[in-house]
Design an enzyme around this catalytic site. Sequence first.
Site, PDB file in Angstrom:
ATOM      1  N   SER A 258      24.781  -5.111 -41.284  1.00  0.00           N
ATOM      2  CA  SER A 258      25.447  -5.405 -42.549  1.00  0.00           C
ATOM      3  C   SER A 258      26.286  -4.186 -42.958  1.00  0.00           C
ATOM      4  CB  SER A 258      24.419  -5.808 -43.601  1.00  0.00           C
ATOM      5  OG  SER A 258      25.039  -6.412 -44.710  1.00  0.00           O
TER       6      SER A 258
ATOM      7  N   GLU B   6      25.299 -16.325 -41.778  1.00  0.00           N
ATOM      8  CA  GLU B   6      24.907 -15.126 -42.518  1.00  0.00           C
ATOM      9  C   GLU B   6      24.564 -15.424 -43.978  1.00  0.00           C
ATOM     10  OE1 GLU B   6      24.742 -11.987 -41.349  1.00  0.00           O
ATOM     11  OE2 GLU B   6      25.851 -12.000 -39.470  1.00  0.00           O
TER      12      GLU B   6
ATOM     13  N   HIS C  62      21.467 -14.129 -42.592  1.00  0.00           N
ATOM     14  CA  HIS C  62      21.674 -12.689 -42.663  1.00  0.00           C
ATOM     15  C   HIS C  62      20.341 -11.966 -42.472  1.00  0.00           C
ATOM     16  CE1 HIS C  62      24.300  -9.381 -43.609  1.00  0.00           C
ATOM     17  NE2 HIS C  62      23.598  -8.984 -44.661  1.00  0.00           N
TER      18      HIS C  62
END
Length: 507
Positions: A207, A332, A425
């Site tokens: 991320s 995600e 995610h």
Amino acid sequence: MTDTDTEFVEVTTAAGRVRGRWRPTTGGRGNPRSAAFLGIPFAEPPVGARRFQAPVPKAPWAGVRDALVFAPTAQRGDPGVTLIPEPSVEGEATLNVNVFTPALRRAQGPGEAEEAGPGLPVLVWIHGGGYFAGSPASPWYDGRNFNRDGVVTVSISYRLGFDGFGWIEDAPSNRGVRDWLLALEWVQQNIAAFGGDPSRVTIAGQSAGGGAVLTLLGMEKAQHLFHGVYALSGALADVAPQRVEAFGRGLAAAAGVEPTVAGFSSLSEDRVLELQKKATRMGPNSLGTIVDEGLPLGPSIDGDLLPRSTRESLRAGVGADKPLVLGATDDEFTMAFTGAAERALRWVPQNFLLARLGLPKSARHAYLAANADVAGQGKARLAGRLLTDRMFRTALLNVVEDRGSAPTWLYRFAWPSGHFGFAEHCLDVPFFFDCLDGPSMEPLAGPNPPQGLADELHGTAVAFIAGGDPGWPRHEGAAGIARVYDVPTRDVADAYASVRPLRGAAS
């Protein structure tokens, strides 16, 4: 060096001696034990006169410093934004590293000769959290199973939010980036003492951490500090100078102070954090704004460390000698459209929803055709895939294109969580670290996530860190091969074909 048959072990760093602890690895293969050295400071605490300045290397200390528990983190409290257990630790000395190693050099005592031979390959992990949250103290970032497989592992901390990335008229820019650089300098100077090879350092992150390592890949001043890059769900910031300055001036105005070091230093840490939260509060239109404009706090184009955008630097050949693995999960941010949001979307016309999420009308038919399987699962799944494509999957394909013929490998993490039913995610992180037996796993992955998939993903990561090749073909050409992590895992040509209509609309 202390006898490895005892619980504790000591190593001498450039600043002083530290004491760590041996623990077992898991999996029943490779090195059975890992030594953890937690919270070793690489810089002086960034408080007082040092608060809004570049980091200062830690001064030497006398005696042996315990490195047995995690040190203070830049994250305060629980911001409630990460799916990974990332605890906050109170305190001022927030610039530190955690080192995990299976084997140490023998030259640790007076008169001892240096051990011959090169050290082990090294992984340096930069945590995510949108550049305003996250913590290196997560049990998921424990390097014990990378140690088991012959990789020394380091996790680093850095200043977050406005303290790390906010514009201040007379302060150094990109203070969080400068923290990354000093931590990587610490690795170059000290990792050999922990059994690592400073000439074989791979930087990795997920991320915002994935964005961090891509930022470093495109930074001329960082090239000597690492030798390979592994970016999971990388989110580049590259905040425009006008935007970061406007944010800083706005924060100062809201606080009633001048936008200077003196002005911001008159505010407590809690007050700055309160103002930051208010200025970045998510509203009904926030997702679209973030997709279109990016995050307001993060690495910014400052004419110094970042003279141009990362993409421009990559196109100019910066980092072209460094092997790169990058990819994303398939869905995600589909979580943003679950629960009450999913129920509300039943009443929203599809075309209106797609327009609000930034899909041009000219690309709508082609995008829906390319993603018919997802569209068939409802508007929430379609909205989540579009948001994922715009924020992550299009961006990583741009990086691949910008790199040209530089050695680049692409992957997709497609295995659907047993809890969410899609690859959300953060889902790939515990597979990367091979820590499916860790805490807080079921809320992310569901019951009994496949250990075989962790063996595959973690194994290719080890191969890349050790030898610069993860074991599947490089991505070459518009329809190059990508590794698709699923049950079963497979290598697929044009694995991101469903994103192409969106890229065509953006070009």
